[in-house]
Design a protein around this motif. Structure first.
Motif, short mmCIF file in Angstrom:
data_model
loop_
_atom_site.label_atom_id
_atom_site.label_comp_id
_atom_site.label_asym_id
_atom_site.label_seq_id
_atom_site.Cartn_x
_atom_site.Cartn_y
_atom_site.Cartn_z
N UNK A 189 4.33 6.77 5.26
CA UNK A 189 4.43 6.50 3.83
C UNK A 189 5.33 5.28 3.64
N UNK A 190 4.82 4.27 2.98
CA UNK A 190 5.53 2.99 2.87
C UNK A 190 6.86 3.16 2.15
N UNK A 191 6.92 4.05 1.17
CA UNK A 191 8.17 4.24 0.44
C UNK A 191 9.28 4.69 1.37
N UNK A 192 8.98 5.57 2.31
CA UNK A 192 10.00 6.04 3.26
C UNK A 192 10.50 4.89 4.13
N UNK A 193 9.55 4.05 4.59
CA UNK A 193 9.94 2.91 5.43
C UNK A 193 10.80 1.92 4.64
N UNK A 194 10.44 1.68 3.37
CA UNK A 194 11.21 0.76 2.55
C UNK A 194 12.61 1.30 2.27
N UNK B 207 0.84 -1.20 0.00
CA UNK B 207 0.00 0.00 0.00
C UNK B 207 0.87 1.25 0.00
N UNK B 208 0.27 2.38 -0.32
CA UNK B 208 1.00 3.64 -0.33
C UNK B 208 1.21 4.18 1.08
N UNK B 209 0.17 4.01 1.93
CA UNK B 209 0.22 4.58 3.28
C UNK B 209 -0.32 3.60 4.31
N UNK B 210 0.21 3.73 5.53
CA UNK B 210 -0.41 3.18 6.72
C UNK B 210 -0.89 4.35 7.58
N UNK B 211 -2.10 4.26 8.09
CA UNK B 211 -2.64 5.28 8.99
C UNK B 211 -2.90 4.63 10.34
N UNK B 212 -2.28 5.17 11.39
CA UNK B 212 -2.33 4.57 12.72
C UNK B 212 -3.00 5.53 13.69
N UNK B 213 -3.65 4.96 14.72
CA UNK B 213 -4.31 5.74 15.78
C UNK B 213 -5.47 6.58 15.24
N UNK B 214 -6.31 5.94 14.44
CA UNK B 214 -7.54 6.61 13.98
C UNK B 214 -8.60 6.41 15.06
N UNK B 215 -9.02 7.48 15.69
CA UNK B 215 -10.04 7.38 16.74
C UNK B 215 -11.42 7.21 16.14
N UNK B 216 -12.30 6.55 16.89
CA UNK B 216 -13.65 6.30 16.39
C UNK B 216 -14.37 7.57 15.98
N UNK B 217 -14.17 8.67 16.74
CA UNK B 217 -14.85 9.92 16.43
C UNK B 217 -14.34 10.55 15.13
N UNK B 218 -13.09 10.23 14.74
CA UNK B 218 -12.50 10.80 13.52
C UNK B 218 -12.68 9.90 12.30
N UNK B 219 -13.20 8.72 12.50
CA UNK B 219 -13.17 7.70 11.45
C UNK B 219 -13.93 8.12 10.20
N UNK B 220 -15.17 8.58 10.35
CA UNK B 220 -15.97 8.93 9.18
C UNK B 220 -15.36 10.10 8.42
N UNK B 221 -14.94 11.15 9.16
CA UNK B 221 -14.33 12.30 8.48
C UNK B 221 -13.04 11.93 7.77
N UNK B 222 -12.23 11.07 8.41
CA UNK B 222 -10.99 10.63 7.80
C UNK B 222 -11.26 9.87 6.50
N UNK B 223 -12.24 8.97 6.52
CA UNK B 223 -12.57 8.20 5.32
C UNK B 223 -13.02 9.11 4.19
N UNK B 224 -13.83 10.12 4.51
CA UNK B 224 -14.32 11.04 3.49
C UNK B 224 -13.16 11.83 2.87
N UNK B 225 -12.21 12.25 3.72
CA UNK B 225 -11.08 13.01 3.22
C UNK B 225 -10.22 12.17 2.30
N UNK B 226 -9.92 10.94 2.68
CA UNK B 226 -9.06 10.08 1.86
C UNK B 226 -9.74 9.74 0.54
N UNK B 227 -11.03 9.45 0.59
CA UNK B 227 -11.74 9.12 -0.65
C UNK B 227 -11.80 10.31 -1.59
N UNK B 228 -11.83 11.52 -1.03
CA UNK B 228 -11.83 12.72 -1.87
C UNK B 228 -10.47 12.93 -2.53
#
Length: 852
Positions: free
Chosen positions: A708-713, A521-542
């Motif tokens: 960002x996975x590329x940085x880790x690799x 994958x391109x990114x890993x996202x860690x520590x997504x809180x339940x209250x932020x989940x819907x907004x985060x999904x909308x932002x990434x999909x946009x």
């Protein structure tokens, strides 16, 4: 009594004769010396450096741990009762570690940081050095609206800022007050993927990064009031708080993972050094045979004068042992000095001793390896010399290499080789791997002898060719006393090891820089809180409408028991220890994940509400000896949960998708606070688009950690590059040994070649024709050996990559071409260098000596 007197009489005579002959110098034994010194030196150097590092970890344990004992809790702080117990032990320093995003206020740059928040007592031992040098509480103190921070220089470089500038971490503003020079407990804190960001615990509390389910590590480091309690502190603490789930480490084991990795890597390099020594053993055998061949007149004279065969054998055994001791001494000197050189490069990266020290255990082991190898490979030529009658020696017949000595010599050789193998296996941390390695070397010896026999058989049965040079070359390959076995054996082992290591290195690089980034994958996202989940999904999909966002609930847990047995008291195979070491990421799922494949058992139903169940990774379950129906006890958030294994899954770790060793049934953690973990896969995303996604997510949700996975690799690739350098150096040692042995084998055959060349020149052969003949011979031997090395090395590399590393393995054509070129350069180049002098010999002296 009479027998004993006779024995000592003969022993004294042998010693006296050996001392007289050794006065003639070491002519003919320089390659012998080089082979023994190289192999012994490699083993002594590797083990001396290893012991220097591990002893430093042990002696500097308090500084490395920054305490006498460390209690670590994941995702929760110590309860009041637990904290009271810790306070009673001594002075406590509390620190909290997590990964988060450091960003500029204008949102133009951001980077992942390893955040460490400390209190005023840190560090209890050791010294934190910064630039400028100031007391740590002063550097981390609040300065108006911002808190002070000490950062690694790399963080400044990535953000393009300097000391005195400000950054944002979560919801807190930080002012860079200094750069980090030395962090005393960096090694015990473990490997970090990002630069260090050191702040106060007050600043961390203001940041808002610590929420329910956040992935954090709380460390309580203690300077004990009574250091005598250290040895039993683990059992005492677990007895007082059986459900605490904390990980306890004492200063005598400050960095166990590092110590284990150093030992493993030194074991690997030791085995490679042993291979070089065994390859050198072939050179020893060649040198001994050539030496005895040059002494055939002396041996004949001794036998004719009535010297018993035992005296003759002992005379030359003493000489060989004396020369071996010189070679071993040279190797030990190199091995003893190596830590002094290595420490200059390792200082600041690994713990190193304050003063140069000699490690007698490492040197003794290397000396014993060198002596056993010398004797094991010298006894057969000595036995062959004993069997040759004096009359045959006077007739210039020399030694027949194919004739085996009597059984005592064969038995002694077998015993010495068994001792050599036993010592290598006994001294290894992972004895199974050492056994397989030595078995492979022994098998290679046998196969190479068969290869040499096959080459001679093919040459003997080849059709007659018109070219005189080619016909002579083919005859040289299969004639009695030919160099074929020695050349194939010496060059084959070195090239096989080189091919194996090069293919392993090449496949790792290909996986990391080629196919792996394409599948990851391109990114890993860690520590997504339940209250932020819907907004985060909308932002990434946009921002990434073509991308695939995958989410799973994320908790941390540590395995305490398997089938009710405490894991700390279990003997676990090395391959499965990582599962039990520290906390593991765990999750729950109602349905089977898309990237999973069941190998045993069945998945639970969607409305399951019975006892806790867990799906375990099949390979790891096998390494731990687990099966369907067994129980696993895990501590999560200070609560012990026992679940039954319902099924086993095949997990492809190399895909970098969301995979877990343990997936629990949803009812196991009903109501437990947790965060979410997500990946974004968008193969069409450009670097600019990835940068924009990183900026938008970090600015909108500062408490979400974006990797960002590329940085880790890139970081992993740099680590692999460093390991590859050490591996190549080890392979080079084995290859140098092969070159020495090859040169020795060719030098040992120079006497016979001189006679052949002179007779051919007398019969009208030209120097050009003879050079072509020798070139053809060496070229055919080099090609045949290269083909074997490619086949054997390819199989060995496939086994390591595919079976041990569980990665895709492929044969690399560039490695094949390079191997063939190296083989040809070595055989033809070294062969012609040695042959050139032969072709310049005057015919008369040689013919006169032959006639006599």
């Amino acid at each position: 009594m009479k027998v004993r007197s006779l024995f000592f009489f003969r022993l004294g005579n042998a010693l006296r004769l050996a001392r007289r002959e050794i006065r003639g110098g070491l002519s003919g034994f320089y390659i012998f010396l080089a082979c023994i010194a190289l192999g012994t030196g490699a083993i002594a150097a590797v083990n001396s450096v290893s012991r220097a590092i591990t002893s430093s970890i042990a002696t500097q344990g308090q500084s490395i741990l920054a305490g006498d004992v460390r209690f670590e809790l994941r995702n929760r702080e110590a309860s009041p009762d637990e904290l009271a117990y810790l306070d009673n032990l001594g002075t406590v320093a509390v620190s909290t570690g997590l990964r988060s995003m450091a960003r500029l206020a204008d949102g133009s740059q951001q980077t992942l940081a390893e955040v460490k928040a400390v209190d005023g007592a840190y560090p209890l031992y050791g010294k934190l050095e910064s630039d400028p040098a100031m007391p740590l509480p002063q550097l981390l103190a609040r300065q108006g609206e911002a808190y002070g921070a000490v950062v690694a220089p790399l963080l400044l470089e990535r953000l393009g800022i300097k000391r005195g500038d400000e950054v944002l971490l979560g919801n807190v503003r930080l002012k860079i007050s200094a750069t980090l020079v030395t962090e005393p407990d960096a090694l015990s804190d473990g490997f970090g993927f990002a630069p260090r960001l050191l702040i106060s615990r007050e600043a961390l509390a203001t940041s808002g990064l610590i929420q329910n389910g956040s992935l954090v590590e709380h460390a309580y480091k203690i300077r004990l009031n009574d250091t005598a309690r250290r040895s039993g502190i683990t059992e005492e603490a677990n007895r007082e708080f059986p459900s605490a789930g904390w990980s306890i480490r004492t200063s005598d084991r400050a960095a166990p993972s590092l110590t284990e990795n150093v030992n493993r890597f030194s074991q690997f390099l030791t085995l490679v050094g042993l291979t070089a020594l065994i390859v050198g053993g072939v050179g020893v055998a060649n040198a001994v045979r050539a030496f005895l061949d040059s002494k055939r007149t002396t041996i004949a004279a001794l036998k004719c004068l009535g010297a018993p065969a035992s005296v003759v054998t002992l005379t030359y055994l003493f000489q060989i042992a004396f020369i071996a001791i010189i070679g071993i001494a040279i190797g030990l000197a190199l091995g003893a000095v190596t830590p002094l050189v290595a420490m200059r490069f390792l200082e600041g990266v690994l713990p190193v001793p304050d003063e140069l020290a000699i490690y007698p255990g490492a040197l003794f082991m290397a000396a014993l390896f060198g002596l056993l190898t010398t004797l094991a490979f010298a006894i057969l030529p000595l036995g062959q010399a004993r069997e040759v009658p004096a009359t045959a020696l006077f007739r210039e017949q020399g030694f027949e290499a194919n004739r085996l000595p009597s059984w005592p010599y064969l038995a002694a050789t077998g015993l010495l080789l068994a001792l050599l193998a036993s010592m290598a296996i006994y001294s290894a941390e992972q004895r199974y791997i050492a056994s397989v390695f030595l078995g492979a070397v022994a098998f290679a010896f046998i196969v190479l002898r068969l290869v040499a026999w096959g080459i001679r058989a093919v040459a003997k049965r080849s059709p007659r060719v018109h070219s005189a040079a080619l016909r002579l070359a083919i005859g040289n390959i299969h004639r009695p006393g030919a160099l074929t076995p020695s050349v194939v054996l010496s060059l084959g082992l070195g090239l096989t090891l080189l091919v194996t290591l090069t293919l392993i290195d090449g496949n790792l690089r290909r996986e990391l820089t080629g196919s792996l980034p394409e599948r990851a994958p391109n990114f890993f996202f860690v520590d997504i809180q339940g209250a932020d989940r819907d907004g985060f999904k909308a932002l990434v999909q946009k921002e990434a409408p073509e991308g695939t966002l995958t989410e799973v609930p994320m908790l941390r847990g540590r395995i305490l028991a398997l089938n009710g047995q405490d894991v700390t008291k279990m003997e676990v195979p090395a391959a499965g220890r990582w599962v039990l070491r520290g906390d593991r990421g765990i999750t729950y799922a109602q349905t089977m994940p898309d990237n999973a494949k069941l190998t045993e058992g069945t998945w639970w139903s969607g409305d399951y509400s019975g006892e806790p169940l867990v799906s375990f990774a099949a390979e790891e379950a096998g390494e731990l000896g687990l099966k369907i129906g067994d129980s696993v006890t895990v501590n999560v958030l200070g609560r012990n949960i026992t679940a039954k294994i319902a099924n086993l899954r095949d997990v492809q770790w190399e895909s970098l998708s969301l995979n877990f060793v343990m997936v629990f049934s949803p009812n196991t953690f009903r109501g437990a606070p947790h965060s979410w973990l997500a990946t974004l896969a968008d193969p069409s995303a450009t670097a600019a688009q990835e940068g924009e996604i990183l900026r938008k997510v970090t600015a909108s949700y500062p408490t979400i950690t974006t990797v960002r996975v590329k940085d880790a690799l890139d970081l992993v690739n740099s680590l692999v590059e460093q390991l590859a350098t050490a591996i190549r150096a080890a392979a080079a040692v084995a290859l140098i040994a092969s070159v020495l042995v090859l040169a020795g084998a060719l030098a040992a055959g120079n006497r016979a070649r001189t006679h052949d060349a002179v007779i051919l020149k007398t019969l009208g052969g030209t120097r050009a024709m003879l050079i072509r003949a020798f070139s053809y011979e060496y070229m055919m031997l080099g090609l045949a050996t290269a083909v074997f090395a490619l086949l054997a090395g390819g199989v060995s590399a496939w086994f390591v990559v595919a079976r041990i590393m569980k990665l895709p393995s492929s044969f690399l054509p560039d490695v094949a071409i390079a191997t063939i070129l190296i083989a040809l350069v070595m055989t033809v180049g070294i062969g012609l260098i040695g042959t050139w002098r032969i072709l310049g010999q005057k015919a008369a002296p040689v013919l006169r000596q032959t006639g006599e």
